[in-house]
Motif scaffolding. Structure first.
Motif, short mmCIF file in Angstrom:
data_model
loop_
_atom_site.label_atom_id
_atom_site.label_comp_id
_atom_site.label_asym_id
_atom_site.label_seq_id
_atom_site.Cartn_x
_atom_site.Cartn_y
_atom_site.Cartn_z
N LEU A 248 35.51 63.35 37.31
CA LEU A 248 35.40 62.97 35.90
C LEU A 248 33.94 62.66 35.54
CD1 LEU A 248 38.58 60.74 35.54
CD2 LEU A 248 38.19 63.05 34.61
N GLN A 249 33.22 62.04 36.45
CA GLN A 249 31.81 61.75 36.16
C GLN A 249 31.02 63.05 36.00
OE1 GLN A 249 30.60 59.19 39.35
NE2 GLN A 249 31.38 57.32 38.32
N SER A 250 31.34 64.04 36.84
CA SER A 250 30.63 65.32 36.72
C SER A 250 30.98 66.03 35.40
CB SER A 250 30.97 66.21 37.92
OG SER A 250 32.37 66.48 37.93
N PHE A 330 37.55 62.24 28.54
CA PHE A 330 37.08 62.10 29.93
C PHE A 330 36.62 60.69 30.26
CE2 PHE A 330 36.74 66.78 29.74
CZ PHE A 330 37.36 67.10 30.94
N ALA A 331 35.99 60.04 29.25
CA ALA A 331 35.54 58.66 29.49
C ALA A 331 36.73 57.74 29.72
CB ALA A 331 34.71 58.18 28.30
N LEU A 334 38.04 58.37 33.12
CA LEU A 334 37.17 57.77 34.14
C LEU A 334 37.35 56.26 34.23
CD1 LEU A 334 34.87 58.04 36.16
CD2 LEU A 334 33.27 57.85 34.21
N SER A 335 37.47 55.63 33.07
CA SER A 335 37.69 54.17 33.09
C SER A 335 39.00 53.82 33.78
CB SER A 335 37.69 53.65 31.64
OG SER A 335 37.95 52.28 31.63
N SER A 336 40.05 54.62 33.52
CA SER A 336 41.34 54.35 34.16
C SER A 336 41.26 54.54 35.67
CB SER A 336 42.39 55.31 33.55
OG SER A 336 43.61 55.16 34.23
N VAL A 337 40.55 55.59 36.06
CA VAL A 337 40.43 55.82 37.50
C VAL A 337 39.64 54.69 38.16
CG1 VAL A 337 39.39 57.35 39.22
CG2 VAL A 337 40.68 58.30 37.31
N GLN A 338 38.57 54.26 37.47
CA GLN A 338 37.79 53.14 38.05
C GLN A 338 38.63 51.85 38.14
OE1 GLN A 338 34.41 53.05 35.45
NE2 GLN A 338 33.29 54.62 36.61
N ALA A 339 39.46 51.59 37.14
CA ALA A 339 40.35 50.43 37.23
C ALA A 339 41.35 50.58 38.37
CB ALA A 339 41.09 50.25 35.89
N GLU A 340 41.85 51.81 38.51
CA GLU A 340 42.79 52.05 39.61
C GLU A 340 42.13 51.84 40.96
OE1 GLU A 340 44.42 55.94 39.48
OE2 GLU A 340 45.65 55.68 41.29
N ILE A 341 40.86 52.26 41.08
CA ILE A 341 40.13 52.06 42.34
C ILE A 341 39.96 50.57 42.63
CG2 ILE A 341 37.86 52.34 43.40
CD1 ILE A 341 37.72 55.07 42.01
#
Length: 527
Positions: A248-250, A330-331, A334-341
């Motif tokens: 997602l960052q890419s 995408f942002a 990405l935020s959801s994935v970072q929260a999941e991490i």
């Protein structure tokens, strides 16, 4: 006595010659024994026969707590009945031994009464498995007798003594059953208290080592396996999330923040396509006209929305609100994935702490198990003892009820004391027989003494031997008419005396020994 007395005829001559020396002592001693039988007091005996009955309910169903053999219990009961207090009460109740009570002490009178009481046990050979299975003598009946001068009195006293044995047996058995039940109750309560103390220790131990108990080891191991699987799964999810984060960052790096930048890109693409169309078609071609119209419209839109001074590349900034939908999408991903991490990382940390905790529990279990097993072994032993005591207590209570209902072993009078019909003492036949033997001995001794001291010579051969001279003549006994008359008178007297003696003996036998009618009946029955 002459030394040449060797033949039976010599003895018969001596008996004939010393008949009065034999008869008179014989009669005298016999008369003396007869007088003794008349002088001696008459002692009567009354006897009660008591049967020892087994308990009504088989021992396989109810076991009595009164143990021991019948002989031992009879000895114990006899000691109680023969106590000075009991016998003293009987003496006062029936006014026994009035003459002796004035002369002797109470203890001496009681000792005399003990001698007048006869106890006899009747045993038979019984095959008892508890005694090894071999035939052993066992008392099934016993008799109680009492001797006294009054037939009525001895009957009453014998009945009272039998009732004392029965009462003492019931009292003793009831007391023993009650004492056994009480003892077992107290022991059961003591064991129950010990069991409660051990349970309290085990509860404290479990509370202190609630997660380290041996029975929890399989659960701890299963939980540890599950935690490790969860950790592996979370780590896998974390790796996947990080990969998504990178993707997602890419993607987000190549998307402009605002929509105008995208329009300009599209404008360039449309102009390039217009050049291509013009190379193939004229300006009047519909596609060229349409493309020019779109370019004009897009140029107008770009003029209205000039590009932001961002230096070119679009980046998502919190204060800079993007208006590009793709960028926003995408942002957000990405935020959801970072929260999941972040969530996965926290869960992994929690599971790691949980895993370490279960490792510590499993490592501590062997040390806890040793102390726990010791407590459980102690509790198992006390519990077994408590169960055994409870069982014995219940059996003792049932046995107490058995004795209370008089269904246990008991004494039963099968032959009560009867009024004696004749005395048991003195033994008149024995005394008279002894008198006859003693009188015969006295007569024989007297005759032998007189014969020994008599120096008369009654044999011619003896006279020749002593004088060493021949005997010239012997003079026979000259029997005169007077001698014949005297012999007849003596014969008649002898016959008269003999008949009188026989009559007297029969009368004495009838009154002192046995009724002649009974004797005749016995003789006819045997014949």
């Amino acid at each position: 006595m002459e030394e040449d007395v060797k033949t039976i005829r010599d003895y018969l001559d001596i008996v004939k010659r010393r008949r009065w020396a034999i008869v008179l002592p014989l009669c005298g001693v016999f008369l003396l024994s007869f007088i003794v039988t008349l002088v001696l007091p008459r002692i009567y005996r009354s006897t009660s026969t008591i049967l020892i009955e087994e308990q009504d309910i088989p021992p396989e169903y109810v076991k009595t707590t009164v143990t021991g053999y019948a002989e031992q219990r009879l000895q114990s009961i006899s000691q109680r009945v023969m106590s000075s207090q009991r016998l003293g009460e009987v003496i006062k109740r029936f006014n026994l031994y009035p003459d002796l009570r004035r002369k002797l002490t109470n203890d001496e009178v009681i000792d005399i009464m003990r001698k007048d009481i006869q106890f006899a046990a009747i045993s038979v050979d019984v095959v008892d498995r508890s005694r090894g299975g071999a035939p052993t003598p066992m008392t099934i009946t016993f008799t109680l007798s009492y001797d006294g001068r009054s037939p009525q009195m001895v009957q009453q006293v014998a009945n009272v003594l039998a009732s004392l044995y029965l009462e003492e047996n019931l009292k003793t058995r009831s007391e023993r059953a009650k004492e056994a039940s009480k003892f077992l109750d107290e022991e059961t309560r003591t064991v129950q208290d010990q069991l409660a103390q051990v349970d309290a220790k085990i509860a404290q131990f479990k509370e202190k080592h609630v997660n380290e108990l041996p029975e929890l080891v399989p659960i701890n191991i299963q939980t540890l396996d599950r935690v490790e699987r969860d950790i592996d799964m979370l780590r896998q999810q974390l790796r996947t999330a990080k990969e998504r984060e990178g993707y997602l960052q890419s993607q987000l790096a190549g998307i402009p923040v605002d929509a105008s930048s995208q329009d300009r890109i599209l404008l360039k693409e449309l102009k390039a396509k217009l050049v291509q169309l013009k190379s193939r078609y004229s300006d009047k071609h519909p596609d060229v006209k349409k493309m020019k119209a779109e370019i004009a419209e897009l140029e107008q839109k770009v003029k209205v929305d000039p590009p932001r001074a961002t230096g070119g590349r679009a980046r998502f900034q919190p204060d800079d609100q993007p208006d590009n939908p793709a960028y926003i999408s995408f942002a957000a991903q990405l935020s959801s994935v970072q929260a999941e991490i972040s969530t996965l990382q926290r869960q992994i940390e929690d599971l790691n702490r949980k895993r370490n905790d279960y490792y510590a529990r499993i490592e501590a279990s062997p040390r806890v198990e040793e102390a726990y097993k010791a407590l459980m072994a102690e509790r198992t032993n006390i519990q077994a003892k408590f169960d055994d005591m409870m069982k014995k207590t219940m059996e003792a209570r049932v046995a107490q009820g058995l004795e209370k209902e008089q269904m246990g072993e008991r004494f039963t009078i099968i032959d009560p004391a009867r009024l004696p019909e004749k005395p048991v003492k003195p033994n008149v036949p024995a005394i008279l027989l002894i008198g006859i033997f003693l009188g015969a001995g006295a007569g024989i001794g007297t005759a032998a003494l007189k014969e020994y001291n008599d120096r008369s010579i009654r044999d011619p051969n003896k006279l020749t031997e002593l004088l060493r001279l021949p005997v010239l003549v012997t003079v026979p006994v000259i029997v005169t008419a007077r001698d014949v008359l005297r012999q007849r008178i003596m014969r008649k007297r002898f016959i008269t005396v003999a008949i009188a003696a026989c009559v007297i003996v029969l009368i004495l036998f009838h009154f002192l020994v046995m009724d002649l009618v009974i004797l005749w009946a016995r003789l006819t029955r045997r014949l």
